[in-house]
Design a protein around this motif. Structure first.
Motif, PDB file in Angstrom:
ATOM      1  N   ASP A 120      38.277  41.635  38.243  1.00  0.00           N
ATOM      2  CA  ASP A 120      39.646  41.108  38.099  1.00  0.00           C
ATOM      3  C   ASP A 120      39.512  40.010  37.319  1.00  0.00           C
ATOM      4  OD1 ASP A 120      40.456  43.006  40.159  1.00  0.00           O
ATOM      5  OD2 ASP A 120      39.894  41.682  41.631  1.00  0.00           O
ATOM      6  N   THR A 141      47.631  35.893  32.485  1.00  0.00           N
ATOM      7  CA  THR A 141      47.549  35.534  34.013  1.00  0.00           C
ATOM      8  C   THR A 141      46.910  34.121  34.143  1.00  0.00           C
ATOM      9  OG1 THR A 141      45.555  36.926  33.925  1.00  0.00           O
ATOM     10  CG2 THR A 141      47.687  37.867  34.453  1.00  0.00           C
ATOM     11  N   THR A 142      47.702  33.486  35.294  1.00  0.00           N
ATOM     12  CA  THR A 142      46.746  32.048  35.575  1.00  0.00           C
ATOM     13  C   THR A 142      46.245  31.991  36.815  1.00  0.00           C
ATOM     14  OG1 THR A 142      49.182  31.394  36.055  1.00  0.00           O
ATOM     15  CG2 THR A 142      48.344  31.228  33.660  1.00  0.00           C
ATOM     16  N   THR A 143      46.928  32.829  37.822  1.00  0.00           N
ATOM     17  CA  THR A 143      46.626  32.665  39.350  1.00  0.00           C
ATOM     18  C   THR A 143      45.856  33.768  39.765  1.00  0.00           C
ATOM     19  OG1 THR A 143      48.908  33.414  40.145  1.00  0.00           O
ATOM     20  CG2 THR A 143      48.726  30.994  39.603  1.00  0.00           C
ATOM     21  N   GLU A 162      48.074  37.232  40.637  1.00  0.00           N
ATOM     22  CA  GLU A 162      48.194  38.057  39.691  1.00  0.00           C
ATOM     23  C   GLU A 162      47.191  39.002  39.303  1.00  0.00           C
ATOM     24  OE1 GLU A 162      50.429  35.688  36.245  1.00  0.00           O
ATOM     25  OE2 GLU A 162      49.326  34.118  37.294  1.00  0.00           O
ATOM     26  N   VAL A 163      45.959  38.786  39.693  1.00  0.00           N
ATOM     27  CA  VAL A 163      44.912  39.814  39.394  1.00  0.00           C
ATOM     28  C   VAL A 163      44.093  40.452  40.575  1.00  0.00           C
ATOM     29  CG1 VAL A 163      44.450  38.552  37.140  1.00  0.00           C
ATOM     30  CG2 VAL A 163      43.180  37.804  39.106  1.00  0.00           C
ATOM     31  N   ASP A 204      41.768  41.270  30.811  1.00  0.00           N
ATOM     32  CA  ASP A 204      42.392  40.705  29.972  1.00  0.00           C
ATOM     33  C   ASP A 204      42.423  39.274  29.871  1.00  0.00           C
ATOM     34  OD1 ASP A 204      43.755  43.095  29.655  1.00  0.00           O
ATOM     35  OD2 ASP A 204      45.041  42.800  31.587  1.00  0.00           O
ATOM     36  N   ARG A 205      41.190  38.439  30.435  1.00  0.00           N
ATOM     37  CA  ARG A 205      41.146  37.192  30.021  1.00  0.00           C
ATOM     38  C   ARG A 205      40.403  36.734  28.748  1.00  0.00           C
ATOM     39  NH1 ARG A 205      44.275  33.348  32.617  1.00  0.00           N
ATOM     40  NH2 ARG A 205      42.568  32.370  32.490  1.00  0.00           N
TER      41      ARG A 205
END
Length: 205
Positions: free
Chosen positions: A52, A77-79, A82-83, A56-57
């Motif tokens: 997770d 995504t930051t939190t 979201e993942v 996409d990071r």
């Protein structure tokens, strides 16, 4: 062997609002594969895994994009919210590790939170199961002897372990006690099978 025998506890958890970067740092620092996610009431609402966090990071190396006219940017995504994976499957401390391991393999998950009521009390990973399997025979034998001594006293039981297979020889001829001894031995992490016999029958095994 039950989940409580091999689970990691206390367990490190995060909140849905925890930054992904912070969650990634916890995973890396402690060598975990996943972190349970708790809401403000400390109820289990999800799990955030290595996959997770990675998804996409990591942007593509810009040098590979020099001759590309346009690249669609993935949403940032930051939190953890979201993942994270939700809902999440959890099991109880008394769950048989054989069933837990089967569930991990069939689901493709690498870890499962352990809950007592609504409280997260631990987590079991594939690595925890592998670690139990890998215990050396001398350590297993010592654990088996300790449990048998509590049940039936010392000097009564003779214990041999070879590749996780336990042979227990009983000085007394009591079938009920031998059954209990087998159950106690098979609850020891690392034991694959246990057999209890009367001392006089030992040579035939």
């Amino acid at each position: 062997m039950r989940a409580r025998d091999i689970m990691t506890t206390p367990v490190i958890t995060v909140r849905p609002g925890t930054a992904i970067k912070e969650a990634a740092a916890l995973l890396a620092e402690h060598g975990f594969t996943a972190l349970p996610v708790l809401d403000d009431g400390d109820r289990l609402v999800g799990i955030v895994t290595e996959a997770d966090v990675v998804r996409d990071r990591v942007p593509r190396d810009p040098r590979t994009l020099i001759h590309v006219d346009h690249v669609e940017a993935a949403p940032v995504t930051t939190t953890v919210r979201e993942v994270m994976t939700a809902p999440v499957t959890a099991m109880e401390p008394g769950t048989d590790v054989a069933l837990l391991g089967k569930a991990l393999l069939e689901s493709g998950y690498r870890s499962v939170p352990i809950v007592e009521g609504s409280v997260v009390v631990g987590i079991v990973t594939r690595r925890d199961i592998v670690r139990a399997i890998a215990r050396d025979d001398d350590t297993i034998a010592a654990d088996v002897r300790h449990r048998l001594e509590i049940y039936g006293g010392d000097r009564r039981w003779h214990v041999e372990v070879h590749d996780g297979v336990v042979l227990i020889a009983d000085e007394f001829d009591d079938e009920t006690d031998r059954h209990v001894a087998t159950v106690l031995a098979e609850a020891v992490p690392g034991v694959t099978r246990a057999t209890a016999v009367a001392m006089g029958d030992r040579g035939g095994q």
